[in-house]
Write an enzyme that holds these catalytic residues in place. Structure first.
Site, mmCIF file in Angstrom:
data_model
loop_
_atom_site.group_PDB
_atom_site.id
_atom_site.type_symbol
_atom_site.label_atom_id
_atom_site.label_comp_id
_atom_site.label_asym_id
_atom_site.label_seq_id
_atom_site.Cartn_x
_atom_site.Cartn_y
_atom_site.Cartn_z
ATOM 1 N N SER A 161 0.844 -1.195 0.000
ATOM 2 C CA SER A 161 0.000 0.000 0.000
ATOM 3 C C SER A 161 0.875 1.238 0.000
ATOM 4 C CB SER A 161 -0.886 0.016 1.252
ATOM 5 O OG SER A 161 -1.515 1.269 1.432
ATOM 6 N N TYR A 187 -0.345 -0.064 10.569
ATOM 7 C CA TYR A 187 -0.638 -0.423 9.179
ATOM 8 C C TYR A 187 0.562 -0.125 8.285
ATOM 9 C CZ TYR A 187 -2.961 -0.565 4.619
ATOM 10 O OH TYR A 187 -3.305 -0.859 3.325
#
Length: 316
Positions: A161, A187
């Site tokens: 990501s 994350y």
């Protein structure tokens, strides 16, 4: 990163079906984790449409069977296989790898969680995003290494990501045992780990004919991955090119880079790199949510993470 970035005829608006058009995967076997939702469905659909025998590795097998039936109906190809895999649970990962037989040509590490709002831990005691996004897929690839090597020319695709630019791996506190928990730091660390895994897997396994690359699929607002976020509809309109550089996509567009790395002959022999919008990403520039952070491609970081991950596995 090599001297020149790899480019393809495809871009941010290309779909998974477009990047695999004309590619024949007959006789090849593929595993897609998280293959019953979001971009996993479209990744699996495109690989199946090209003739691959696809296994949907999913936590919810009922959803997996529904997805497999839909893929078979939409492609006219063989019904994908469905096997249970809870990527956050090491016992489930071991059961999956122990039950695999024969060669594996494509492993798409697609399943993941994002921005879990409170500190949660896996059964092993690992922070949940690190456990799910990195450790589960790390153990899965290790367990399937023999099958990948048997294929003779296999590919691992790590879905990372742009969130990796929010921070490197904190090797002194991988599981938020000392620092305050922050969902975006957790994350970002897990997504950086995905890229570092691809760098080191390629270094270690290239002689086995295995390549590994990582990618940013773009922002796909319609998927369950976004369930912990409440962004504005305007910010998440497909095709919107906002000032941060984020590519907002449909599910079909979001799966395109995964499918490119999994199947396109344009990427034969390519490994240890990070792609976005179907092309290799350049260096991250401050203020823009695009590109790849230097720490995510650092060979020393990659080797250190591999060793640390092996240590974590050995302790459970």
């Amino acid at each position: 990163m090599g001297e020149s970035l790899i480019t393809t005829p495809f871009g941010a608006t290309s779909t998974a079906a477009e990047v695999v058009a004309g590619v024949d995967l007959t006789g090849r076997r593929a595993v897609v984790t998280g293959g019953s939702s979001g971009i996993g469905v479209e990744t699996a659909r495109s690989l199946a449409a090209a003739g691959a025998e696809v296994t949907l590795a999913v936590r919810d097998t009922d959803a997996g069977h529904r997805t497999a039936a839909d893929i078979a109906a939409s492609t006219g190809r063989a019904h994908p296989l469905v096997r249970r895999l809870d990527i956050a649970d090491q016992a489930s990962v071991r059961a999956f790898t122990d039950g695999w037989s024969g060669a594996l040509h494509v492993l798409v590490n697609n399943a993941g969680v994002m921005a879990v709002p409170d500190l949660r831990r896996s059964a092993e005691g690992w922070e949940l995003q690190f456990a799910t996004n990195h450790m589960g897929h790390f153990a899965l690839a290790l367990g399937l290494h023999r099958a990948l090597a048997e294929a003779g020319s296999a590919r691992i695709v790590a879905v990372s990501s742009v969130g990796h630019i929010d921070g490197p791996v904190d090797f002194e506190d991988l599981n938020f045992e000392r620092r305050p928990y922050n969902e975006w730091a957790a994350y970002g660390q897990s997504k950086t780990a995905n890229i570092l895994f691809a760098v080191e897997a390629f270094r270690r396994w290239a002689d086995d004919g295995i390549t590994a690359n990582a990618l940013n699929p773009g922002r796909i607002p319609s998927t369950r991955l976004m369930r912990h976020m409440e962004p504005s509809p305007q910010a998440l309109a497909p095709g919107n090119a906002n000032s941060t550089g984020v590519s907002v996509k449909t599910v079909e567009q979001g799966a395109a880079t995964s499918v490119l790395l999994a199947a396109s002959p344009l990427l034969d022999g390519v490994g240890g790199r990070y792609f976005e919008d179907c092309n290799e990403a350049g260096p991250h520039q401050p203020g823009i949510r695009r590109g790849v952070a230097d720490y995510a491609l650092d060979a020393d970081n990659a080797a250190r993470l591999w060793r640390a991950s092996l240590d974590l596995l050995a302790a459970v």
